[in-house]
Design an enzyme around this catalytic site. Structure first.
Site, PDB file in Angstrom:
ATOM      1  N   ASP A  65       0.815  -1.205   0.000  1.00 36.49           N
ATOM      2  CA  ASP A  65       0.000   0.000   0.000  1.00 36.49           C
ATOM      3  C   ASP A  65       0.853   1.262   0.000  1.00 36.49           C
ATOM      4  O   ASP A  65       0.446   2.293  -0.547  1.00 36.49           O
ATOM      5  CB  ASP A  65      -0.934  -0.003   1.208  1.00 36.49           C
ATOM      6  CG  ASP A  65      -2.104  -0.969   1.040  1.00 36.49           C
ATOM      7  OD1 ASP A  65      -2.267  -1.496  -0.072  1.00 36.49           O
ATOM      8  OD2 ASP A  65      -2.833  -1.198   2.021  1.00 36.49           O
ATOM      9  N   GLY A  66       2.043   1.206   0.604  1.00 33.79           N
ATOM     10  CA  GLY A  66       2.937   2.360   0.573  1.00 33.79           C
ATOM     11  C   GLY A  66       3.362   2.701  -0.847  1.00 33.79           C
ATOM     12  O   GLY A  66       3.428   3.877  -1.225  1.00 33.79           O
ATOM     13  N   ASN A  80      -4.822   8.649   2.296  1.00 29.51           N
ATOM     14  CA  ASN A  80      -5.169   7.926   3.526  1.00 29.51           C
ATOM     15  C   ASN A  80      -5.567   8.854   4.665  1.00 29.51           C
ATOM     16  O   ASN A  80      -6.699   8.845   5.109  1.00 29.51           O
ATOM     17  CB  ASN A  80      -3.991   7.051   3.984  1.00 29.51           C
ATOM     18  CG  ASN A  80      -4.071   5.645   3.453  1.00 29.51           C
ATOM     19  OD1 ASN A  80      -5.002   5.287   2.733  1.00 29.51           O
ATOM     20  ND2 ASN A  80      -3.093   4.823   3.795  1.00 29.51           N
ATOM     21  N   SER A 110      -5.757   1.204  13.526  1.00 31.18           N
ATOM     22  CA  SER A 110      -4.871   0.761  14.603  1.00 31.18           C
ATOM     23  C   SER A 110      -5.042   1.572  15.882  1.00 31.18           C
ATOM     24  O   SER A 110      -4.653   1.119  16.959  1.00 31.18           O
ATOM     25  CB  SER A 110      -3.409   0.802  14.148  1.00 31.18           C
ATOM     26  OG  SER A 110      -2.955   2.141  14.019  1.00 31.18           O
ATOM     27  N   ALA A 160      -4.267   8.113  21.495  1.00 29.03           N
ATOM     28  CA  ALA A 160      -4.029   8.057  22.940  1.00 29.03           C
ATOM     29  C   ALA A 160      -4.577   9.284  23.659  1.00 29.03           C
ATOM     30  O   ALA A 160      -3.837  10.025  24.322  1.00 29.03           O
ATOM     31  CB  ALA A 160      -2.532   7.889  23.226  1.00 29.03           C
TER      32      ALA A 160
END
Length: 293
Positions: free
Chosen positions: A75-76, A148, A194, A213
Site C-alpha cells: 500500500d505504501g 489515507n 490501529s 491516545a
C-alpha cells in the site's frame, strides 16, 4: 488489439518478487503495450537482470502520461504512485507484493486474468476521496494531498499536545492527546484502524476524526461528511509538532493553523469485476472470524 500505455511503479526493496515483475513485463510485451517505467524502479530492475522491453521509456517524477498505472508493491508503493499521478485521473492498479494490501489487492497469480480484463474493458473504477492540507502561514514543505490520512502528532515522548478542532467554523472540542488523525474511507483500514477508528466503506463520502491516545475516557472517534472543512490549532510544550501527510512527516510551529478539506480531485482505483470491499475485509483482517470454530 487496442494500443495501451502503462506506467509502472514499484518497490525497489523487494528483490525476491522479481519473478512477478518479469511476468508482468512479458504479458504487456505480448500485447505490444507501450511501457513507461519509473526511473528509480527501472535502475533497480536492471540490477536484478530483468529482461526489460527495449522500447520501454524511463520516466522521472511527473513526466509520464499513460492509460493505466500499475503499482507493484504494498500500500505504501500505491500511495506513492497516487502521489505521482496527482490530479491526472489515470486509473491505478495495485499488485500486492507485500503482506496485507488493501489498496494493492491484486495478487501476482491474478496478473494474467487482470491484464486480459483490462484489454477487454471488463473492470471497475472506484473513485477515492483525497484530503488537502493548507497552512495559514506558509505552506506544507512537501506534497499537500493525502489519500489515507493527515495526522497531527507530538514530537517528543513525554508530553501530550492540545489540539483545538473547529468544523465548518464551529468549535468542536480541544483534544489532549498524542495526536489526531483526519482520515478518508481509504485510510480507515490503515493507521486510523490501529488507533480505534471505524472502518468506512469506500465511496461513503465520510471523513474520520480519531484521537491518538487521548487523555480522556469520553473521547470517541467521530465521523463527518467529506465536505467538512476542519481547522486545527495546536499547542505543545516544545512549541512544535509533527504533521504527517500519508506518512510523510514535517515539523510545524504551534502558531501555524491547519485547514484540512476535500481536494478538488479524486484518485481512481482499478478493480477487477466482482471485487468486494467486504470480501477484502474478511480475507485481509479475518473480519468476523470466530477462533472457537
Amino acid at each position: 488489439m487496442k494500443k495501451l500505455t502503462f506506467a509502472l511503479f514499484g518497490n525497489p526493496f523487494q528483490a525476491k518478487k522479481s519473478v512477478s515483475v518479469q511476468k508482468l513485463l512479458c504479458l504487456l510485451e505480448a500485447r505490444h503495450a507501450a511501457l513507461q517505467i519509473d526511473e528509480a524502479f527501472y535502475h533497480f530492475l536492471t540490477t536484478l537482470q530483468i529482461d526489460i522491453p527495449a522500447a520501454a521509456r524511463i520516466v522521472a517524477d511527473g513526466s509520464f502520461d499513460a492509460d493505466f498505472v500499475i503499482s507493484m508493491g504494498g500500500d505504501g508503493t500505491f500511495l506513492e504512485a497516487a502521489r505521482r499521478v496527482g490530479s491526472r485521473q489515470i486509473p491505478i492498479l495495485g499488485v500486492n507484493m507485500g503482506r496485507l494490501g488493501f489498496l494493492a489487492d491484486i495478487t501476482p497469480e491474478e496478473l494474467d486474468a487482470t491484464i486480459e480484463q483490462i484489454y477487454a474493458g471488463s473492470y471497475q473504477i472506484e473513485e477515492r476521496c483525497v484530503l488537502q492540507v493548507e497552512y495559514d502561514k506558509g505552506a506544507p514543505e512537501g506534497y499537500p494531498f493525502a489519500l489515507n490520512e493527515v495526522a497531527v502528532l507530538k514530537r517528543d515522548v513525554s508530553s501530550m499536545i492540545s489540539i483545538r478542532v473547529d468544523v465548518n467554523g464551529e468549535y468542536l472540542t480541544t483534544y489532549q492527546a498524542d495526536g489526531l488523525l483526519i482520515n478518508t474511507p481509504t485510510g480507515s483500514t490503515g493507521y486510523a484502524l490501529s488507533v480505534g477508528g471505524p472502518i468506512m466503506q469506500p465511496g461513503s463520502r465520510t471523513l474520520g476524526l480519531v484521537a491518538v491516545a487521548p487523555h480522556s475516557l469520553t473521547v470517541r472517534p467521530l465521523t463527518l461528511t467529506d465536505d467538512a472543512v476542519i481547522t486545527l490549532s495546536v499547542s505543545a510544550r516544545n512549541h512544535r509538532f509533527l504533521v504527517s501527510i500519508d506518512g510523510r512527516s514535517e515539523k510545524c510551529a504551534e502558531d501555524v493553523k491547519l485547514t484540512i478539506h476535500r481536494a478538488p480531485y479524486v484518485v481512481r482505483v482499478l478493480k477487477r469485476p466482482h471485487q468486494s470491499f467486504f470480501r477484502t475485509l474478511r480475507a485481509k483482517l479475518m473480519w468476523g472470524t470466530d477462533v472457537r470454530e
